[in-house]
Design a protein around this motif. Structure first.
Motif, PDB file in Angstrom:
ATOM      1  N   GLU A  24       0.915  -1.119  -0.167  1.00 53.32           N
ATOM      2  CA  GLU A  24      -0.015   0.061   0.055  1.00 53.32           C
ATOM      3  C   GLU A  24       0.829   1.198  -0.037  1.00 53.32           C
ATOM      4  OE1 GLU A  24      -2.970  -0.167   2.911  1.00 53.32           O
ATOM      5  OE2 GLU A  24      -3.867  -2.112   2.182  1.00 53.32           O
ATOM      6  N   GLU A  25       1.998   1.200   0.735  1.00 51.95           N
ATOM      7  CA  GLU A  25       2.790   2.345   0.729  1.00 51.95           C
ATOM      8  C   GLU A  25       3.445   2.838  -0.764  1.00 51.95           C
ATOM      9  OE1 GLU A  25       5.804   1.610   3.630  1.00 51.95           O
ATOM     10  OE2 GLU A  25       4.265   1.737   5.329  1.00 51.95           O
ATOM     11  N   SER A  26       3.763   1.485  -1.219  1.00 50.78           N
ATOM     12  CA  SER A  26       4.174   1.603  -2.800  1.00 50.78           C
ATOM     13  C   SER A  26       3.472   2.159  -3.464  1.00 50.78           C
ATOM     14  CB  SER A  26       4.945   0.367  -3.068  1.00 50.78           C
ATOM     15  OG  SER A  26       5.442   0.342  -4.172  1.00 50.78           O
ATOM     16  N   LEU A  27       2.105   1.577  -3.525  1.00 54.30           N
ATOM     17  CA  LEU A  27       1.134   2.001  -4.305  1.00 54.30           C
ATOM     18  C   LEU A  27       0.707   3.285  -4.100  1.00 54.30           C
ATOM     19  CD1 LEU A  27      -1.176  -1.174  -4.722  1.00 54.30           C
ATOM     20  CD2 LEU A  27       0.080  -0.165  -6.425  1.00 54.30           C
ATOM     21  N   ASN A  28       0.578   4.071  -2.836  1.00 55.33           N
ATOM     22  CA  ASN A  28       0.222   5.247  -2.452  1.00 55.33           C
ATOM     23  C   ASN A  28       1.130   6.291  -3.030  1.00 55.33           C
ATOM     24  OD1 ASN A  28      -2.305   4.705  -1.203  1.00 55.33           O
ATOM     25  ND2 ASN A  28      -1.203   4.500   0.617  1.00 55.33           N
ATOM     26  N   ASP A  29       2.430   5.827  -2.983  1.00 58.55           N
ATOM     27  CA  ASP A  29       3.488   6.839  -3.721  1.00 58.55           C
ATOM     28  C   ASP A  29       3.699   6.845  -5.007  1.00 58.55           C
ATOM     29  OD1 ASP A  29       4.222   7.480  -0.832  1.00 58.55           O
ATOM     30  OD2 ASP A  29       5.845   5.810  -0.756  1.00 58.55           O
ATOM     31  N   ARG A  30       2.995   5.833  -5.806  1.00 59.53           N
ATOM     32  CA  ARG A  30       3.141   5.872  -7.140  1.00 59.53           C
ATOM     33  C   ARG A  30       2.042   6.392  -8.036  1.00 59.53           C
ATOM     34  NH1 ARG A  30       0.746   1.448 -10.279  1.00 59.53           N
ATOM     35  NH2 ARG A  30       1.884   1.382 -12.401  1.00 59.53           N
ATOM     36  N   PRO A  31       2.173   7.361  -8.758  1.00 57.78           N
ATOM     37  CA  PRO A  31       1.361   8.370  -9.756  1.00 57.78           C
ATOM     38  C   PRO A  31       0.810   6.928 -10.480  1.00 57.78           C
ATOM     39  CG  PRO A  31       3.517   8.895 -10.050  1.00 57.78           C
ATOM     40  CD  PRO A  31       3.607   7.864  -9.303  1.00 57.78           C
ATOM     41  N   LEU A  32      -0.615   7.265 -10.707  1.00 55.69           N
ATOM     42  CA  LEU A  32      -1.317   6.118 -11.765  1.00 55.69           C
ATOM     43  C   LEU A  32      -1.650   6.776 -12.933  1.00 55.69           C
ATOM     44  CD1 LEU A  32      -3.778   4.562  -9.138  1.00 55.69           C
ATOM     45  CD2 LEU A  32      -1.537   3.505  -9.973  1.00 55.69           C
ATOM     46  N   ASP A  33      -1.807   6.181 -13.926  1.00 54.94           N
ATOM     47  CA  ASP A  33      -2.338   6.790 -15.366  1.00 54.94           C
ATOM     48  C   ASP A  33      -3.935   6.319 -14.859  1.00 54.94           C
ATOM     49  OD1 ASP A  33      -0.315   7.920 -16.742  1.00 54.94           O
ATOM     50  OD2 ASP A  33       0.583   5.712 -16.821  1.00 54.94           O
ATOM     51  N   VAL A  34      -4.726   7.107 -14.958  1.00 55.47           N
ATOM     52  CA  VAL A  34      -6.262   6.848 -14.693  1.00 55.47           C
ATOM     53  C   VAL A  34      -7.073   7.352 -15.931  1.00 55.47           C
ATOM     54  CG1 VAL A  34      -8.222   7.158 -13.268  1.00 55.47           C
ATOM     55  CG2 VAL A  34      -5.968   7.401 -12.333  1.00 55.47           C
ATOM     56  N   LEU A  35      -7.901   6.613 -16.620  1.00 63.24           N
ATOM     57  CA  LEU A  35      -8.752   6.753 -17.618  1.00 63.24           C
ATOM     58  C   LEU A  35     -10.060   7.144 -16.802  1.00 63.24           C
ATOM     59  CD1 LEU A  35      -9.718   7.417 -20.514  1.00 63.24           C
ATOM     60  CD2 LEU A  35      -9.669   4.664 -20.652  1.00 63.24           C
ATOM     61  N   VAL A  36     -10.793   8.222 -17.054  1.00 60.94           N
ATOM     62  CA  VAL A  36     -12.155   8.434 -16.647  1.00 60.94           C
ATOM     63  C   VAL A  36     -13.145   8.555 -17.495  1.00 60.94           C
ATOM     64  CG1 VAL A  36     -13.378  10.135 -15.330  1.00 60.94           C
ATOM     65  CG2 VAL A  36     -10.997   9.887 -14.486  1.00 60.94           C
ATOM     66  N   ALA A  37     -14.066   7.600 -17.738  1.00 59.95           N
ATOM     67  CA  ALA A  37     -14.946   7.626 -18.473  1.00 59.95           C
ATOM     68  C   ALA A  37     -16.364   8.126 -17.699  1.00 59.95           C
ATOM     69  CB  ALA A  37     -15.206   6.199 -19.162  1.00 59.95           C
ATOM     70  N   GLU A  38     -16.653   9.479 -18.079  1.00 63.63           N
ATOM     71  CA  GLU A  38     -17.881  10.043 -17.445  1.00 63.63           C
ATOM     72  C   GLU A  38     -18.548  11.084 -18.399  1.00 63.63           C
ATOM     73  OE1 GLU A  38     -20.580  11.205 -15.342  1.00 63.63           O
ATOM     74  OE2 GLU A  38     -19.249  10.062 -13.778  1.00 63.63           O
ATOM     75  N   ASP A  39     -19.653  11.035 -18.629  1.00 61.53           N
ATOM     76  CA  ASP A  39     -20.373  11.842 -19.416  1.00 61.53           C
ATOM     77  C   ASP A  39     -20.995  12.954 -18.698  1.00 61.53           C
ATOM     78  OD1 ASP A  39     -22.257  10.304 -18.272  1.00 61.53           O
ATOM     79  OD2 ASP A  39     -23.851  11.126 -19.553  1.00 61.53           O
ATOM     80  N   ASP A  40     -21.048  13.131 -17.539  1.00 57.80           N
ATOM     81  CA  ASP A  40     -21.314  14.416 -16.903  1.00 57.80           C
ATOM     82  C   ASP A  40     -20.111  15.082 -16.410  1.00 57.80           C
ATOM     83  OD1 ASP A  40     -23.707  15.727 -14.858  1.00 57.80           O
ATOM     84  OD2 ASP A  40     -21.489  15.768 -13.914  1.00 57.80           O
ATOM     85  N   ARG A  41     -20.222  16.476 -17.491  1.00 64.08           N
ATOM     86  CA  ARG A  41     -19.033  17.225 -17.295  1.00 64.08           C
ATOM     87  C   ARG A  41     -18.480  17.666 -15.835  1.00 64.08           C
ATOM     88  NH1 ARG A  41     -18.093  22.705 -17.168  1.00 64.08           N
ATOM     89  NH2 ARG A  41     -20.258  23.555 -16.966  1.00 64.08           N
ATOM     90  N   ILE A  42     -19.423  17.984 -14.852  1.00 65.44           N
ATOM     91  CA  ILE A  42     -19.341  18.475 -13.577  1.00 65.44           C
ATOM     92  C   ILE A  42     -18.549  17.373 -12.890  1.00 65.44           C
ATOM     93  CG2 ILE A  42     -19.829  19.209 -11.156  1.00 65.44           C
ATOM     94  CD1 ILE A  42     -20.137  21.294 -13.453  1.00 65.44           C
ATOM     95  N   ASN A  43     -19.142  16.157 -12.966  1.00 58.82           N
ATOM     96  CA  ASN A  43     -18.614  14.882 -12.377  1.00 58.82           C
ATOM     97  C   ASN A  43     -17.142  14.656 -12.920  1.00 58.82           C
ATOM     98  OD1 ASN A  43     -20.774  14.421 -10.642  1.00 58.82           O
ATOM     99  ND2 ASN A  43     -21.656  12.899 -11.979  1.00 58.82           N
ATOM    100  N   ARG A  44     -16.853  14.626 -14.003  1.00 57.07           N
ATOM    101  CA  ARG A  44     -15.876  14.523 -14.771  1.00 57.07           C
ATOM    102  C   ARG A  44     -14.657  15.511 -14.339  1.00 57.07           C
ATOM    103  NH1 ARG A  44     -17.737  14.728 -19.474  1.00 57.07           N
ATOM    104  NH2 ARG A  44     -17.224  16.819 -20.084  1.00 57.07           N
ATOM    105  N   LEU A  45     -15.054  16.569 -14.323  1.00 59.13           N
ATOM    106  CA  LEU A  45     -14.037  17.924 -13.841  1.00 59.13           C
ATOM    107  C   LEU A  45     -13.745  17.500 -12.332  1.00 59.13           C
ATOM    108  CD1 LEU A  45     -15.491  20.797 -15.686  1.00 59.13           C
ATOM    109  CD2 LEU A  45     -13.335  19.746 -16.049  1.00 59.13           C
TER     110      LEU A  45
END
Length: 163
Positions: A18-39
């Motif tokens: 968990e420490e290793s993962l918490n320190d590691r930036p992730l590449d995240v794909l967000v698929a969300e059609d609602d503009r406010i939720n996405r932002l």
């Protein structure tokens, strides 16, 4: 149990993983059609140090996934053109390492049985909307544990060869 954890993740304990993962930036794909939720998701994840790409429907999600791998996908369930469940089924049907990308359902559906339906469709976890931001990082840590495994390494190596 520790030997299994060490072999699968390279870490002797869940705390070190968990420490290793918490320190590691992730590449995240967000698929969300609602503009406010996405932002809101984009800004929160970026503030946590993650790299975020956002799309507005499942079809574009699949197109972006063709271009490059991600550590995790946050997938809205109800989107135009292609919903999150259908997009997840397409991803799980792939023949390359990207088929194993962790997918987290994002939905306002909180009916009994919805969570099970999303998991059955191939999603790894579930976040109900409105999203509780205290839940996101622990959830990302849990679902991306495989990103340190050979599957994650294969995704990264595949991307590096292509670019």
């Amino acid at each position: 149990e520790q030997d299994v954890l060490q072999n699968k993740t390279g870490h002797a304990s869940t705390e070190s993983l968990e420490e290793s993962l918490n320190d590691r930036p992730l590449d995240v794909l967000v698929a969300e059609d609602d503009r406010i939720n996405r932002l809101v998701l984009e800004r929160f994840l970026a503030a946590q140090g993650h790299r975020v790409v956002s799309v507005t429907n499942g079809r574009v999600c699949l197109e972006i996934l063709e271009e490059r791998p991600f550590d995790v996908i946050l997938m809205d369930i109800q989107m135009p053109e292609m919903d999150g469940v259908e997009a997840t089924r397409h991803i799980r049907g792939r023949t390359d390492a990207r088929r194993d990308t962790p997918i987290v359902a994002l939905t306002a559906h909180a009916m009994k049985g919805d969570r099970e339906n999303f998991l059955e469709a191939g999603m790894n976890a579930y976040l109900s909307k409105p999203v509780d931001f205290k839940e996101i990082q622990p959830l990302l840590t849990r679902v991306t544990a495989g990103a340190l495994s050979e599957k994650g390494k294969a995704n990264h190596d595949e991307y590096m060869r292509e670019n």
